[in-house]
Design a protein around this motif. Structure first.
Motif, PDB file in Angstrom:
ATOM      1  N   THR A  18       0.837  -1.197   0.000  1.00  0.00           N
ATOM      2  CA  THR A  18       0.000   0.000   0.000  1.00  0.00           C
ATOM      3  C   THR A  18       0.869   1.242   0.000  1.00  0.00           C
ATOM      4  OG1 THR A  18      -1.693  -1.177   1.267  1.00  0.00           O
ATOM      5  CG2 THR A  18      -1.865   1.219   1.178  1.00  0.00           C
ATOM      6  N   TYR A  41       0.532   5.725  -0.155  1.00  0.00           N
ATOM      7  CA  TYR A  41      -0.395   6.790   0.245  1.00  0.00           C
ATOM      8  C   TYR A  41      -0.022   8.088  -0.444  1.00  0.00           C
ATOM      9  CZ  TYR A  41      -1.531   3.530   4.035  1.00  0.00           C
ATOM     10  OH  TYR A  41      -1.892   2.419   4.756  1.00  0.00           O
ATOM     11  N   GLY A  97      -9.751   9.214  -5.374  1.00  0.00           N
ATOM     12  CA  GLY A  97      -9.804   7.811  -4.986  1.00  0.00           C
ATOM     13  C   GLY A  97     -10.641   6.983  -5.937  1.00  0.00           C
ATOM     14  N   ALA A 120      -8.697   6.706  -9.566  1.00  0.00           N
ATOM     15  CA  ALA A 120      -7.486   5.888  -9.640  1.00  0.00           C
ATOM     16  C   ALA A 120      -7.699   4.591 -10.396  1.00  0.00           C
ATOM     17  CB  ALA A 120      -6.976   5.595  -8.230  1.00  0.00           C
ATOM     18  N   ARG A 164      -6.627  -1.648  -5.571  1.00  0.00           N
ATOM     19  CA  ARG A 164      -7.806  -1.105  -4.893  1.00  0.00           C
ATOM     20  C   ARG A 164      -7.418   0.188  -4.194  1.00  0.00           C
ATOM     21  NH1 ARG A 164      -9.448  -4.231  -7.767  1.00  0.00           N
ATOM     22  NH2 ARG A 164     -10.845  -6.022  -7.432  1.00  0.00           N
ATOM     23  N   THR A 165      -8.358   1.120  -4.090  1.00  0.00           N
ATOM     24  CA  THR A 165      -8.115   2.403  -3.434  1.00  0.00           C
ATOM     25  C   THR A 165      -9.084   2.573  -2.281  1.00  0.00           C
ATOM     26  OG1 THR A 165      -9.595   3.551  -4.965  1.00  0.00           O
ATOM     27  CG2 THR A 165      -7.259   3.452  -5.560  1.00  0.00           C
ATOM     28  N   THR A 203     -10.270   5.761   0.739  1.00  0.00           N
ATOM     29  CA  THR A 203     -10.156   7.141   1.205  1.00  0.00           C
ATOM     30  C   THR A 203     -10.712   7.248   2.613  1.00  0.00           C
ATOM     31  OG1 THR A 203     -12.292   7.662   0.189  1.00  0.00           O
ATOM     32  CG2 THR A 203     -10.313   8.102  -1.130  1.00  0.00           C
ATOM     33  N   VAL A 206      -5.406   9.333   0.088  1.00  0.00           N
ATOM     34  CA  VAL A 206      -5.826   8.217  -0.756  1.00  0.00           C
ATOM     35  C   VAL A 206      -4.825   7.079  -0.554  1.00  0.00           C
ATOM     36  CG1 VAL A 206      -6.378   7.429  -3.088  1.00  0.00           C
ATOM     37  CG2 VAL A 206      -6.810   9.808  -2.434  1.00  0.00           C
ATOM     38  N   VAL A 248      -3.563   3.501  -1.941  1.00  0.00           N
ATOM     39  CA  VAL A 248      -3.548   2.673  -3.145  1.00  0.00           C
ATOM     40  C   VAL A 248      -2.895   1.344  -2.780  1.00  0.00           C
ATOM     41  CG1 VAL A 248      -2.808   2.489  -5.543  1.00  0.00           C
ATOM     42  CG2 VAL A 248      -3.397   4.728  -4.592  1.00  0.00           C
ATOM     43  N   SER A 266       0.055   5.152  -7.894  1.00  0.00           N
ATOM     44  CA  SER A 266       0.113   6.392  -7.112  1.00  0.00           C
ATOM     45  C   SER A 266       0.800   7.503  -7.894  1.00  0.00           C
ATOM     46  CB  SER A 266       0.849   6.143  -5.795  1.00  0.00           C
ATOM     47  OG  SER A 266       0.153   5.218  -4.996  1.00  0.00           O
TER      48      SER A 266
END
Length: 233
Positions: free
Chosen positions: A67, A69, A91, A94, A119-120, A122, A129, A131, A149
């Motif tokens: 992940t 950010y 979000g 994306a 997947r995103t 928020t 956001v 990701v 990102s």
């Protein structure tokens, strides 16, 4: 002719007596199955489900999730509260084709793979956001998350003249060290629960036994003798 007839009769009798003999083992198996307690079905289904679930967890290839950010930053003349709304919007953007097509070169995978794996998320309180990318390779999961990102940041920068909001990298994705997929113990527990549920349903829908002693046949009255009949008359 009599000898031939006797021979034909002798060969037919074993065939007639063979059918009941072959049916005896089946009847014995059915009788033993009926004599088992009801909880044995539930225990067998639970054990089978646990073994299947645990085996699936052992043979399945583990998956890794990384992940990254990004944070929405408003311009000096913009309303700070607008950053939160644009973070929610980015979000959703994306996962669009324009962003994924820009990220596929850096990730080294097709855009269709990014669409399935990325997947995103928020936050309603912070203009951020997240990701996340999932893959069977931990390094590829980090590369896909960072590529999406960066592509999303570039698209936000191109539209910053009208939105007065830009996206900046807050934390890059790193190579995960532990799989994010469920371990074999958890899949075994889920399988045992599912097997127990199916066993309980099987017990509910099974046919009910007749009342009385199932192992005792119904008594048939013997035919009355001639003396008994004359006495009753």
């Amino acid at each position: 002719m009599r000898g031939a007839g006797a021979t034909g009769t002798g060969t037919a009798l074993p065939a007639l007596s063979a059918a009941p003999a072959a049916a005896r083992p089946r009847a014995t198996v059915r009788a033993r199955a009926r004599s088992l307690p009801p909880w044995s079905v539930l225990a067998a289904c639970t054990l089978a489900g646990g073994l299947l679930g645990g085996g699936y967890g052992l043979v399945r290839t583990p998956a890794y999730t990384a992940t990254s950010y990004v944070v929405a930053v408003p311009a000096r003349a913009a309303d700070p509260a607008s950053a939160l709304g644009f973070a929610q919007a980015y979000g959703r953007v994306a996962a669009q084709v324009a962003v994924l097509a820009d990220a596929q070169m850096a990730a080294g995978v097709p855009a269709a793979t990014l669409k399935r794996s990325v997947r995103t998320a928020t936050s309603p309180d912070a203009p951020m956001v997240a990701v996340s990318a999932t893959s069977h390779r931990p390094d590829l999961a980090a590369d896909m998350a960072n590529a999406v990102s960066e592509a999303l940041t570039r698209h936000a920068g191109n539209a910053s003249g009208s939105t007065h909001v830009t996206l900046r990298s807050f934390a890059r994705a790193t190579r995960p060290t532990e799989p994010s997929s469920a371990p074999a113990a958890l899949t075994g527990l889920v399988g045992a629960s599912a097997g127990g549920l199916l066993g309980g349903l099987a017990l509910l829908v099974r046919p009910r036994r007749a009342t009385g002693d199932p192992g005792r046949a119904a008594a048939v009255p013997a035919p009355a003798t001639a003396a008994d009949v004359r006495g009753q008359l």
